[in-house]
Design a protein around this motif. Structure first.
Motif, PDB file in Angstrom:
ATOM      1  N   ARG A  98       0.824  -1.214   0.000  1.00 45.81           N
ATOM      2  CA  ARG A  98       0.000   0.000   0.000  1.00 45.81           C
ATOM      3  C   ARG A  98       0.858   1.264   0.000  1.00 45.81           C
ATOM      4  O   ARG A  98       0.582   2.214  -0.734  1.00 45.81           O
ATOM      5  CB  ARG A  98      -0.924   0.015   1.207  1.00 45.81           C
ATOM      6  CG  ARG A  98      -1.785   1.224   1.236  1.00 45.81           C
ATOM      7  CD  ARG A  98      -2.898   1.092   2.178  1.00 45.81           C
ATOM      8  NE  ARG A  98      -3.658   2.329   2.169  1.00 45.81           N
ATOM      9  CZ  ARG A  98      -4.824   2.460   2.710  1.00 45.81           C
ATOM     10  NH1 ARG A  98      -5.390   1.421   3.306  1.00 45.81           N
ATOM     11  NH2 ARG A  98      -5.450   3.598   2.674  1.00 45.81           N
ATOM     12  N   VAL A  99       1.932   1.286   0.787  1.00 41.57           N
ATOM     13  CA  VAL A  99       2.826   2.438   0.821  1.00 41.57           C
ATOM     14  C   VAL A  99       3.511   2.599  -0.537  1.00 41.57           C
ATOM     15  O   VAL A  99       3.689   3.726  -1.022  1.00 41.57           O
ATOM     16  CB  VAL A  99       3.854   2.288   1.965  1.00 41.57           C
ATOM     17  CG1 VAL A  99       4.953   3.321   1.864  1.00 41.57           C
ATOM     18  CG2 VAL A  99       3.163   2.375   3.313  1.00 41.57           C
ATOM     19  N   GLN A 100       3.854   1.495  -1.151  1.00 41.47           N
ATOM     20  CA  GLN A 100       4.479   1.551  -2.473  1.00 41.47           C
ATOM     21  C   GLN A 100       3.547   2.217  -3.485  1.00 41.47           C
ATOM     22  O   GLN A 100       3.963   3.056  -4.277  1.00 41.47           O
ATOM     23  CB  GLN A 100       4.864   0.132  -2.914  1.00 41.47           C
ATOM     24  CG  GLN A 100       5.610   0.048  -4.210  1.00 41.47           C
ATOM     25  CD  GLN A 100       4.717  -0.366  -5.368  1.00 41.47           C
ATOM     26  OE1 GLN A 100       3.690  -1.021  -5.197  1.00 41.47           O
ATOM     27  NE2 GLN A 100       5.102   0.033  -6.542  1.00 41.47           N
ATOM     28  N   ALA A 106       4.886  10.849  -5.114  1.00 41.68           N
ATOM     29  CA  ALA A 106       5.732  11.714  -4.285  1.00 41.68           C
ATOM     30  C   ALA A 106       7.202  11.281  -4.297  1.00 41.68           C
ATOM     31  O   ALA A 106       8.107  12.114  -4.386  1.00 41.68           O
ATOM     32  CB  ALA A 106       5.209  11.730  -2.857  1.00 41.68           C
ATOM     33  N   HIS A 107       7.453   9.976  -4.197  1.00 47.34           N
ATOM     34  CA  HIS A 107       8.822   9.444  -4.125  1.00 47.34           C
ATOM     35  C   HIS A 107       8.937   8.213  -5.024  1.00 47.34           C
ATOM     36  O   HIS A 107       8.897   7.076  -4.545  1.00 47.34           O
ATOM     37  CB  HIS A 107       9.175   9.067  -2.681  1.00 47.34           C
ATOM     38  CG  HIS A 107       9.032  10.186  -1.702  1.00 47.34           C
ATOM     39  ND1 HIS A 107       9.851  11.281  -1.696  1.00 47.34           N
ATOM     40  CD2 HIS A 107       8.140  10.376  -0.688  1.00 47.34           C
ATOM     41  CE1 HIS A 107       9.497  12.087  -0.723  1.00 47.34           C
ATOM     42  NE2 HIS A 107       8.446  11.569  -0.098  1.00 47.34           N
ATOM     43  N   PRO A 108       9.105   8.403  -6.327  1.00 44.79           N
ATOM     44  CA  PRO A 108       9.126   7.252  -7.239  1.00 44.79           C
ATOM     45  C   PRO A 108      10.321   6.315  -7.012  1.00 44.79           C
ATOM     46  O   PRO A 108      10.189   5.098  -7.215  1.00 44.79           O
ATOM     47  CB  PRO A 108       9.183   7.881  -8.626  1.00 44.79           C
ATOM     48  CG  PRO A 108       9.590   9.283  -8.426  1.00 44.79           C
ATOM     49  CD  PRO A 108       9.205   9.663  -7.047  1.00 44.79           C
ATOM     50  N   ALA A 111       9.384   4.108  -4.116  1.00 49.45           N
ATOM     51  CA  ALA A 111       8.342   3.184  -4.550  1.00 49.45           C
ATOM     52  C   ALA A 111       8.940   2.039  -5.362  1.00 49.45           C
ATOM     53  O   ALA A 111       8.527   0.878  -5.226  1.00 49.45           O
ATOM     54  CB  ALA A 111       7.286   3.925  -5.368  1.00 49.45           C
ATOM     55  N   CYS A 112       9.921   2.353  -6.173  1.00 51.11           N
ATOM     56  CA  CYS A 112      10.603   1.321  -6.957  1.00 51.11           C
ATOM     57  C   CYS A 112      11.324   0.342  -6.030  1.00 51.11           C
ATOM     58  O   CYS A 112      11.276  -0.870  -6.241  1.00 51.11           O
ATOM     59  CB  CYS A 112      11.578   1.975  -7.923  1.00 51.11           C
ATOM     60  SG  CYS A 112      12.514   0.816  -8.916  1.00 51.11           S
TER      61      CYS A 112
END
Length: 119
Positions: A98-100, A106-108, A111-112
């Motif tokens: 979910r955080v990903q 905002a922070h790709p 997320a990666c």
């Protein structure tokens, strides 16, 4: 005896025999620019080759450092979000997923990295 010593140890340009005219008759030549052309080409080629080898490494290391800094900047937000979601009763693998999804905009980079942690 002095003459024998002078013959045994000849000095430069005929000074041993007292003849100074032989050196004055020799003319100094100026260096021809074409003689050093090969050396100049080799030096310029070496500089170009060295820069072609070093430039990708410099660019890649600066990009890697920038990515590490972006991930370091996103880490507090990521940990805070994971903590809040886990405190809400969702399991850790589901909270990471979910955080990903939430951090894609905002922070790709983070997320990666989170997408690599599939549990």
């Amino acid at each position: 005896m002095l003459e024998e010593q002078q013959k045994a140890l000849p000095l430069c340009d005929g000074f041993a025999s007292g003849n100074r005219t032989s050196s004055s008759k020799k003319k100094r030549r100026l260096a021809d620019p074409q003689e050093n052309l090969t050396a100049r080409i080799l030096i310029v080629g070496g500089v170009i080759l060295g820069s072609l080898i070093a430039l990708p490494r410099i660019v890649l290391s600066s990009q890697a450092e920038a990515r590490r800094n972006r991930i370091r900047y996103a880490l507090p937000d990521t940990l805070d979000m994971i903590n809040m979601i886990v405190s809400g009763g969702i399991t850790l693998p589901q909270s990471i997923q979910r955080v990903q999804r939430e951090l894609r905009q905002a922070h790709p980079d983070m997320a990666c990295e989170l997408s690599l942690i599939e549990m």
